[in-house]
Design an enzyme around this catalytic site. Sequence first.
Site, PDB file in Angstrom:
ATOM      1  N   ALA A 146      14.701  33.439  24.923  1.00 15.97           N
ATOM      2  CA  ALA A 146      15.531  32.342  24.406  1.00 15.97           C
ATOM      3  C   ALA A 146      14.810  31.678  23.240  1.00 15.97           C
ATOM      4  O   ALA A 146      13.629  31.960  22.984  1.00 15.97           O
ATOM      5  CB  ALA A 146      15.795  31.309  25.499  1.00 15.97           C
ATOM      6  N   LYS A 147      15.485  30.828  22.538  1.00 16.52           N
ATOM      7  CA  LYS A 147      14.833  30.001  21.506  1.00 16.52           C
ATOM      8  C   LYS A 147      15.729  28.815  21.228  1.00 16.52           C
ATOM      9  O   LYS A 147      16.947  28.888  21.444  1.00 16.52           O
ATOM     10  CB  LYS A 147      14.634  30.808  20.216  1.00 16.52           C
ATOM     11  CG  LYS A 147      13.477  30.303  19.377  1.00 16.52           C
ATOM     12  CD  LYS A 147      12.139  30.777  19.918  1.00 16.52           C
ATOM     13  CE  LYS A 147      10.971  30.273  19.106  1.00 16.52           C
ATOM     14  NZ  LYS A 147       9.718  30.956  19.494  1.00 16.52           N
TER      15      LYS A 147
END
Length: 419
Positions: free
Chosen positions: A108-109
């Site tokens: 994720a980011k």
Amino acid sequence: MQNDVSSFNPYRMAVQQFELAAEKLGLSEDMRETLRMPKRELIVNFPVRLDNGRIKTFTGYRVQHNVTRGPAKGGIRYSPEVTLDEVRALAMWMTWKCAVIGIPYGGAKGGVICDPKHMTPAELERMTRRYATEISIVIGPHSDIPAPDVNTNPQVMAWIMDTFSMHEGFSIPAVVTGKPLSIGGSEGRNDATATGVLFVTQRAAKRIGMPLEGARVSIQGYGNAGGIAARLFHHAGCKIVAVSDTGGGIYDESGLDPAAVSRHKQETGTVMGFPRAQSLRIGDVLEVPCDILVPAATEGVITAANAERVQARIIAEAANGPTTPEADAILFQHDRLVIPDILANAGGVTVSYFEWVQDLQSFFWGVDEITHKLQMLMNRGFDAVAEYADKYHCDYRMAANVLAISRVAEATQVRGIYP
Ligand code: NAD
């Protein structure tokens, strides 16, 4: 910067890298489609009261690329240059990074478009708490665990942890990593990314028979990853010949003292103007005579336009996405050994994983145990990638991507498609 920012798209580059590895793997088109697309993308626009009484609306993102192997994991970036495509790319790289190093996370980011250098601490805190609230519908200790990235730090993580905990009514340290020690952070987390870069570089140098003692090192970026790498490589016996930040670069063939450069940067805000060092233009740090190059700033800086001028024998990617696929091909032809980002900078997420495990069990380890475990995982990751690269005569990026993608594909296959 070397790249043309207006045309450079990190997500296009991440997908291009993925396709090259998927082709090599002979992955079916169905599987490619499943793995290529981000699973979930959240865009939030939210108001924040500034110190002067005005209200400014900020835009933030949280992208979960893949959660097949475990909860989503990835940093949060604050920068005026944040875009949805950049966050998508960074989320995808996190999926492969966790898979190649063998920790049970997906990728994720997150990011907020803002300029933290022109915000007061109070504004930064209010923005962080509101962003944390906005993304709280997708983050959590068992679903998606943020961490620091460019322009975020342990204090920002503490605000996110506190905000999330206030909503739940009790403390939930495991919702973020990279926290201060006093609220469930881990020993070794601050230095983890740079420590991991050093471990894999030592491994790579040994493989090609290059002594690390006296090796000349050039580092682009002097923040958490680059600044600490300078200190650690210096302690390991290397000679730091060049470093840079957004202000430009400095060069001294007899070697810079990283502690003195850090003090200078703290006092003046930049590495530029360091006494007795020669000034470099911003991109020159990538091309100076050196044995090891550590890009530790941003994406898309080693391109087809400058790859031929890179003199380092080893390029250890502390930054995410610094090298374009076209540059990769040139570097491989010129016998440069690129230790790809998803392997080289995996020390950060690995100690984040240790922090999360310690938070969940409420039982904490000492720094020696952390460093030992980190070295074990980094060496294991490096050896697996090197073995593959030797066997298939490909570069380390291809080897790392193929390994990572095959692990995620296998997990997808064995879990099956719901319903
Ligand atoms: P940071 O904000 O602490 O430091 C970034 C540094 O890069 C600053 O010194 C800045 O001045 C410099 N910089 C930015 N653009 C530049 C340019 N064009 N030329 C020269 N210098 C430039 O950020 P960080 O946490 O050190 O992250 C740097 C890179 O490392 C990013 O790609 C990040 O995703 C990656 N990374 C960081 C971690 C971590 O634990 N911090 C982990 C994995 C990967």
